[in-house]
Design an enzyme around this catalytic site. Structure first.
Site, PDB file in Angstrom:
ATOM      1  N   SER A 415     -23.774  70.867  -6.783  1.00  0.00           N
ATOM      2  CA  SER A 415     -25.055  70.157  -6.756  1.00  0.00           C
ATOM      3  C   SER A 415     -25.007  68.939  -7.680  1.00  0.00           C
ATOM      4  CB  SER A 415     -26.130  71.131  -7.241  1.00  0.00           C
ATOM      5  OG  SER A 415     -27.409  70.696  -6.872  1.00  0.00           O
ATOM      6  N   TYR A 574     -38.881  61.166  -9.554  1.00  0.00           N
ATOM      7  CA  TYR A 574     -38.329  59.818  -9.709  1.00  0.00           C
ATOM      8  C   TYR A 574     -39.061  58.865  -8.752  1.00  0.00           C
ATOM      9  CZ  TYR A 574     -34.978  62.311 -12.528  1.00  0.00           C
ATOM     10  OH  TYR A 574     -34.424  63.100 -13.510  1.00  0.00           O
ATOM     11  N   ARG A 622     -32.781  64.401  -0.798  1.00  0.00           N
ATOM     12  CA  ARG A 622     -33.248  65.503  -1.650  1.00  0.00           C
ATOM     13  C   ARG A 622     -34.762  65.400  -1.792  1.00  0.00           C
ATOM     14  NH1 ARG A 622     -30.963  68.596  -7.017  1.00  0.00           N
ATOM     15  NH2 ARG A 622     -29.859  69.711  -5.391  1.00  0.00           N
TER      16      ARG A 622
HETATM   17  C1  LIG Z   1     -27.496  69.126 -16.420  1.00  0.00           C
HETATM   18  C2  LIG Z   1     -28.188  68.950 -15.103  1.00  0.00           C
HETATM   19  C3  LIG Z   1     -28.273  67.696 -14.537  1.00  0.00           C
HETATM   20  C4  LIG Z   1     -28.883  67.509 -13.303  1.00  0.00           C
HETATM   21  N1  LIG Z   1     -28.897  66.294 -12.717  1.00  0.00           N
HETATM   22  C5  LIG Z   1     -29.348  66.134 -11.465  1.00  0.00           C
HETATM   23  C6  LIG Z   1     -29.193  64.911 -10.764  1.00  0.00           C
HETATM   24  O1  LIG Z   1     -28.614  63.972 -11.270  1.00  0.00           O
HETATM   25  N2  LIG Z   1     -29.705  64.812  -9.523  1.00  0.00           N
HETATM   26  C7  LIG Z   1     -30.352  65.859  -8.930  1.00  0.00           C
HETATM   27  O2  LIG Z   1     -30.812  65.733  -7.797  1.00  0.00           O
HETATM   28  N3  LIG Z   1     -30.472  67.040  -9.547  1.00  0.00           N
HETATM   29  C8  LIG Z   1     -29.974  67.208 -10.784  1.00  0.00           C
HETATM   30  N4  LIG Z   1     -30.035  68.428 -11.382  1.00  0.00           N
HETATM   31  C9  LIG Z   1     -30.615  69.558 -10.653  1.00  0.00           C
HETATM   32  C10 LIG Z   1     -29.523  70.386  -9.981  1.00  0.00           C
HETATM   33  O3  LIG Z   1     -28.870  69.677  -8.961  1.00  0.00           O
HETATM   34  C11 LIG Z   1     -30.089  71.665  -9.376  1.00  0.00           C
HETATM   35  O4  LIG Z   1     -31.015  71.317  -8.377  1.00  0.00           O
HETATM   36  C12 LIG Z   1     -30.773  72.554 -10.412  1.00  0.00           C
HETATM   37  O5  LIG Z   1     -30.024  72.616 -11.615  1.00  0.00           O
HETATM   38  C13 LIG Z   1     -30.940  73.979  -9.877  1.00  0.00           C
HETATM   39  O6  LIG Z   1     -29.689  74.535  -9.523  1.00  0.00           O
HETATM   40  P1  LIG Z   1     -28.912  75.622 -10.449  1.00  0.00           P
HETATM   41  O7  LIG Z   1     -29.879  76.741 -10.667  1.00  0.00           O
HETATM   42  O8  LIG Z   1     -27.728  76.026  -9.622  1.00  0.00           O
HETATM   43  O9  LIG Z   1     -28.550  74.943 -11.726  1.00  0.00           O
HETATM   44  C14 LIG Z   1     -29.450  68.620 -12.641  1.00  0.00           C
HETATM   45  C15 LIG Z   1     -29.371  69.862 -13.231  1.00  0.00           C
HETATM   46  C16 LIG Z   1     -28.734  70.062 -14.439  1.00  0.00           C
HETATM   47  C17 LIG Z   1     -28.635  71.444 -15.000  1.00  0.00           C
END
Ligand SMILES: Cc1cc2nc3c(=O)[nH]c(=O)nc-3n(C[C@H](O)[C@H](O)[C@H](O)COP(=O)(O)O)c2cc1C
Ligand SMILES: Cc1cc2nc3c(=O)[nH]c(=O)nc-3n(C[C@H](O)[C@H](O)[C@H](O)COP(=O)(O)OP(=O)(O)OC[C@H]3O[C@@H](n4cnc5c(N)ncnc54)[C@H](O)[C@@H]3O)c2cc1C
Length: 763
Positions: A415, A574, A622
């Protein structure tokens, strides 16, 4: 202790038994409005675990109950002229009347006074002679309702209509039968509970109920119609009602989900359905009632415990169990309420979706129950994915997926995750290693972090960008590495920070403005992210044109850098998300107001990007499928519309995230907590979706995919600490056909061997 039990259902009777067992000196008087043999309902089902609990509490009654159990292993799902049978489910059923008769006998034997045909007063003053008054008078408890403010009662009336029939048709398997009528779908949940009787619950949505005329039919007519609709399952047996005293339409019920914040008031204690209910489709109400009774009797008889402490422990422990079960029950209830979503599935996937609906049963649970059947599902899934008959079963996560001209080798996605490690937007060696390692870790698709289309569009000074020639060269190096050293495809996520820009890097404080050097912000309206953040400037048409041009320029640079796919970030508050959610879009022009208006600018951006991106390469968007603010913000129903709108504009994948659009929102976290939105957008919107959010086990991924809840599954945080999450998942599932970088083959083989040995030892 002198105890009055109001209600002689499973809860009241079993509490009376459990109290007398622990101390025969207790005086227990039970009051039941019905006669001993009157009862609503037919059979109830239990799990092995419940039987063990009953055995430990009272082996005498448990032994009699166990003798009378009807056992069955199979579940049959009848749909579209096909029957899908799976096995190993291990149910136990008993007639409700028989269960009550056994418990009545045992209670009498232990010295409980049973008063039948006695309407219990709902006034505590009438029970003054008792130390404890137990409200075991069921879901419609009058005494609970009388003292309602003390209990914090929350009742939700669910939408579907159901009728709890019995029949002499003996079903060999637990049967779900779905039938299409001109007015809509109607289905039955049927199971045998003794030698010649089965429960047969008929359910449908309220529109079908009215459409079929049940709202104006007397009972004999309604029964005759149900018998006709389900004739092929009933083999000439009648449907029997034991609610014949009710007018036809009133015999149909709506399930009432009940929960209470507080389970006791003074000496009045709620027990069983009076305190909580669990939907009949997961069949656990009686289990909960009996287990409540065991716990309550245990704490009340524990030496040294005050009554207050005993009741506090009773509530704390039982409420936790109830909440877990009600969570599963809600999933199951909603599955039946949104059945239309799944009716286009092939029968095998429909059955899989049904079996996993509560999310208590997963892919691996199904393997334990019926390996052969599950492998059939896996073969079917792979065959669908490759378009030809596949004979080898394989985990669904290792099925390929084609998006336009792009072939993904599997369904696991890294992701997008901001690393805040760029300087002036340029990715560097950190990014090379970061993305390189994750690409080599086996995922089929790798996302970049949100890469910004302008310097002012960055969230933080550490964000990557794609608006200068040095950015292209730096990205090209990383993309080339990924392509040369892995089978992963690489998707560029493009975004603009809007009102959430000009903030510190993540680990210095999320969404906290910079100490110095802040840049001006733009957004849909002048709504700041929080009181601490800058007030953004509402975008003019010129701003919009400039931003569109920036996105298009970034797309062209992305093409130059060699990316396989592009995602537009229209989530998480955003810039584009600030247009979509009504919480931050306060515009009065053609970009504000209706969802159609709020989507106008994001769609304009998307269409312009699509036009600049090669036809053969896919694009995703997204979205935040809910603002977690109820009707004030985006709802999951609107997310379906949003997904459809981008799909119609040429998106190939809707990446379904949620929230982060409003600082004070109230997300409901949990395992796979956003997956229901991916499911809804996919199956109502008929689009391809990606699920994300607290998905961390291979079993989660396989279950989501095989159940058709999403087409791809993204994991973010799990990939931060384990770049090789997919390789590890392959080793754990003994799947050999995953692409492993040649130098790592030895490690992969050893991991697979060790995991297999560990699994053997555990077994
Ligand atoms: C450190 C970090 C940075 C993230 N940066 C982005 C990003 O740049 N763009 C985005 O769409 N989501 C971003 N997310 C959200 C993740 O893509 C994801 O949707 C969210 O962490 C939930 O998934 P998970 O439970 O597997 O971590 C970020 C999440 C984390 C933890
Ligand atoms: C369609 C359907 C199917 C179900 N299937 C299952 C299943 O498969 N497995 C399962 O475990 N559970 C099932 N349940 C749930 C199960 O029936 C209940 O959870 C369970 O009966 C709860 O037990 P209880 O003793 O708390 O309440 P109840 O069984 O409702 O008992 C309450 C008793 O109190 C009596 N009463 C009420 N008011 C008064 C009064 N004022 N004075 C005197 N007596 C009074 C009533 O007559 C009744 O006997 C199903 C429920 C429904 C509606």
């Amino acid at each position: 202790m002198r105890i009055a039990c109001l209600g002689g259902g499973p809860a009241g009777l079993y509490l009376a038994i459990s109290m007398k067992l622990r101390d025969p000196a207790h005086v227990v008087d039970l009051f039941e409005r019905n006669r001993p043999d009157d009862t609503f309902g037919w059979g109830v089902v239990f799990s092995d675990q419940t039987v063990e609990n009953l055995m430990a509490n009272d082996p005498v009654s448990a032994a009699v109950i166990a003798q009378e159990f009807a056992h069955w292993d199979d579940i049959d799902v009848h749909i579209g002229g096909e029957t899908i049978r799976s096995s190993g489910h291990g149910f136990i059923g008993i007639g409700r009347k028989r269960l009550l008769n056994i418990l009545q006998g045992r209670a009498r034997e232990l010295g409980v006074t049973l008063n039948f045909e006695h309407e219990a007063s709902a006034d505590l003053a009438d029970w003054a002679g008792y130390d404890l008054v137990i409200a075991a008078d069921g879901a419609n408890s009058r005494i609970r309702d009388r003292y309602e403010p003390h209990f914090g009662v929350d009742i939700e009336v669910r939408r579907n209509k159901f009728f709890w029939f019995g029949t002499h048709k003996v079903f060999e398997a637990f049967t779900f039968a779905f039938e299409r009528t001109p007015a809509g779908w109607i289905w039955a949940h049927a199971y045998r509970f003794d030698d010649d009787l089965s429960t047969f619950i008929v359910e449908m949505d309220p529109e079908t109920w009215v459409g079929l005329g049940f709202d104006a039919m007397d009972q004999p007519e309604a029964i005759a119609l149900c018998e006709r609709i389900f004739a092929k399952y009933l083999d000439g047996n009648a449907l029997i009602s034991n609610a014949t005293h009710l007018p036809g339409p009133q015999a149909w019920l709506n399930f009432r989900r009940i929960k209470c914040d507080i389970w006791s008031h003074e000496n009045l204690v709620l027990l069983g359905d009076a305190a909580h209910t669990a939907h009949f489709s997961i069949g656990s109400g009686t289990k909960l009632a009996l287990e409540d009774a065991i716990k309550l009797a245990e704490v009340l008889n524990r030496p040294g415990l005050t009554r207050e402490a005993a009741l506090a422990e009773y509530q704390a422990e039982r409420n936790l169990e109830v909440l877990k079960l009600q969570n599963s029950a809600r999933n199951s209830t909603e599955w039946f309420e949104t059945l239309d979503r799944y009716l286009h599935f092939e029968p095998i996937q429909f059955a899989y979706s049904l079996l996993t609906r509560s999310q208590r049963v997963s892919h691996e649970n199904l393997r334990l129950r019926d390996k052969e059947w599950l492998e059939g599902v896996e073969r079917w899934f792979q065959s669908q994915a490759v378009g030809t008959e596949v004979n080898e079963p394989a985990p669904p996560m290792f099925a390929p997926l084609r998006l336009r001209g792009l072939e993904l080798v599997n369904r696991v996605v890294v992701s997008p995750m901001a690393t805040y490690s760029a300087v002036d937007g340029t990715p560097n060696d950190f990014h090379l290693v970061h993305y390189g390692a994750r690409a080599q870790g086996g995922a089929g698709l790798l996302y970049t972090e949100m890469t910004c289309v302008s310097a002012e569009g960055r969230i933080t000074p550490g964000c990557t960008g794609l608006y200068a020639s040095e950015h292209v060269a730096a990205w090209r190096r990383i993309v080339d590495f990924v392509h040369a050293n892995s089978s992963a495809k690489f998707c560029l996520q493009l975004g603009h920070s809007g009102s959430k820009g000009s903030t510190k890097v993540g680990w210095e404080g999320y969404d906290v403005p910079l100490d110095g050097g802040n840049w001006p912000l733009i957004a849909a309206s002048d709504v700041p992210w929080s009181a601490d953040n800058q007030v953004p400037r509402p975008m003019s048409r010129a701003d919009m044109d400039a931003v569109i041009a920036q996105f298009v320029a970034a797309v062209r640079l992305g093409l130059e850098a060699g990316f396989d796919m592009i995602e537009l970030h229209a989530a998480h508050g955003y810039l584009l998300s600030s247009f979509i959610t009504p919480l931050t879009n306060k515009r009065t022009d053609e970009h504000g107001g209706s969802l159609e208006n709020r989507l106008r600018f994001p769609l304009e951006v998307f269409r312009a990007m699509r036009a600049a991106w090669p036809d053969q390469r896919p694009m995703s968007v997204r979205i935040s499928a809910t603002d977690w603010m109820g009707e004030l913000g985006i709802t999951p129903d609107e997310a379906v519309e949003i997904g459809r709108a981008f799909w119609a504009a040429g998106a190939d994948l809707i990446d379904v995230s949620a929230g982060q659009t409003w600082a004070d929102c109230q997300p409901v976290y949990g395992r796979m907590f956003q997956t229901p939105f991916a499911d809804q957008v996919r199956n109502e919107g008929r689009v391809t979706t990606m699920a994300v959010g607290n998905i961390y086990e291979p079993d989660h991924v396989n279950s989501i995919l095989a159940a058709g809840r999403a087409d791809l599954v993204a994991l973010a945080r799990p990939h931060l600490i384990d770049p090789s999450w997919t390789l590890r998942a392959a080793a754990a599932q003994d799947y050999r056909r995953v692409a492993v970088p040649a130098p790592y083959l030895g490690g992969m083989a050893q991991l697979a061997r060790n995991l297999a040995r560990e699994a053997e030892l555990k077994a």
